[in-house]
Scaffold this active site. Structure first.
Site, PDB file in Angstrom:
ATOM      1  CG  ASP A  71      -3.973   3.255   2.258  1.00 23.33           C
ATOM      2  OD1 ASP A  71      -4.992   3.909   2.530  1.00 23.33           O
ATOM      3  OD2 ASP A  71      -3.100   2.985   3.112  1.00 23.33           O
ATOM      4  CG  ASN A  83     -12.825   0.073   4.440  1.00 21.71           C
ATOM      5  OD1 ASN A  83     -12.615  -0.354   3.307  1.00 21.71           O
ATOM      6  ND2 ASN A  83     -11.861   0.645   5.168  1.00 21.71           N
TER       7      ASN A  83
END
Ligand code: FPP
Length: 278
Positions: free
Chosen positions: A39, A87
């Protein structure tokens, strides 16, 4: 150009920070399976006034570094959360960049995987993955399927809840009897059927969430969260994570600090008695 990942010799400079860290690692107690939530690519780019896609490009260099470091250390399984079900909600250009980076990674690295005896495995819903990537994934999986040194697992179009629902669907279709269902049989219906549960989960960029990653498999996993953004994550950060992991006592819900039983016995016991966990 490809190269062999021999051992740590020549890879770690004498007198470096990395050497000092590697000396603290107990190689007889390495985590067998490390999973990573990569991340912070977007934040890394924003800090540099760059488009988010540049953060993902830099992040794919960290992937290469971490794969090499894990293989050299002797880690058996490395799982990377590269594209989640969520996503897809990102702008189209960013989504395209992510899939293209993945295709480039496979094109650049497949020789490295082959030469270094690394197996590629994909978890997640395949049919949602763009065809040009799916085709490459299938090719590299086939090419590396007999490799044994380390398995690199890419979680793609992956979601932990969806994986569990899919497993239940398969169970129902096969008419598995309720009395035959236990933790071990259920695990066989997950995408991770042939993988051990992760021992260590690393999350970069400081967020304290699982984000729908390996929900079933992380029941007893040690979590290590670092503020370092994924594109800045280097082998020294990986070494640090392993050192911290080794400082922890893993009890799997047991009371071995009171009974004096050692962790290894407790580990074996929990593998045999999956129903006694709490
Ligand atoms: C999270 O950062 C990262 C991702 C959504 C994708 C991870 C992809 C890569 C590292 C590159 C390609 C992968 C491989 C295996 C070659 P973010 O965009 O959510 O960052 P932010 O939270 O700072 O916005």
């Amino acid at each position: 150009m490809f190269f062999m990942f021999d051992t740590l010799e020549g890879y770690i400079q004498p007198g470096s920070v990395e050497e000092a860290l590697v000396r603290q690692i107990d190689f007889s107690r390495l985590p067998a399976h490390i999973a990573i939530i990569m991340d912070g690519n977007g934040r890394w780019a924003r800090k540099r006034n760059l488009p988010r896609t540049e953060g993902h490009k830099a992040g794919s260099e960290s992937v290469k570094e971490v794969v090499e470091a894990c293989a050299r250390l002797g880690i058996k399984y490395l799982t990377l959360y590269a594209f989640s079900r969520e996503n897809w909600k990102r702008p189209k250009e960013e989504v395209n960049t992510l899939w293209n980076l993945l295709k480039d990674y496979l094109a650049d690295e497949n020789k490295i995987l082959v030469e270094n005896d690394l197996r590629l495995k994909v978890i997640g819903e395949r049919k949602g993955i763009p065809y040009f990537v799916r085709r490459e994934l299938a090719r590299v999986e086939r090419l590396t399927r007999n490799n044994r040194r380390m398995t690199v697992v890419l979680a793609l179009n992956y979601g932990g809840r969806q994986e569990i629902i899919e497993a239940v669907r398969k169970l129902l279709k096969r008419k598995v009897r309720p009395e035959d269902l236990n933790e071990e049989t259920f695990s066989k219906y997950l995408d991770t059927a042939d993988l051990p549960d992760p021992d260590l989960l690393i999350r970069t960029s400081g967020e304290m969430r699982l984000s729908n990653f390996l929900l079933w498999q992380c029941a007893y996993t040690e979590l290590w969260i670092t503020p370092v953004l994924w594109p800045d994550f280097r082998r020294k950060d990986l070494f640090q994570a392993i050192i911290e992991y080794q400082k922890r006592e893993r009890r799997f819900g047991g009371l071995n600090h009171l009974t004096g039983e050692d962790n290894k016995n407790q580990d074996n016991k929990n593998q045999n008695e999956s129903t006694s966990k709490n």
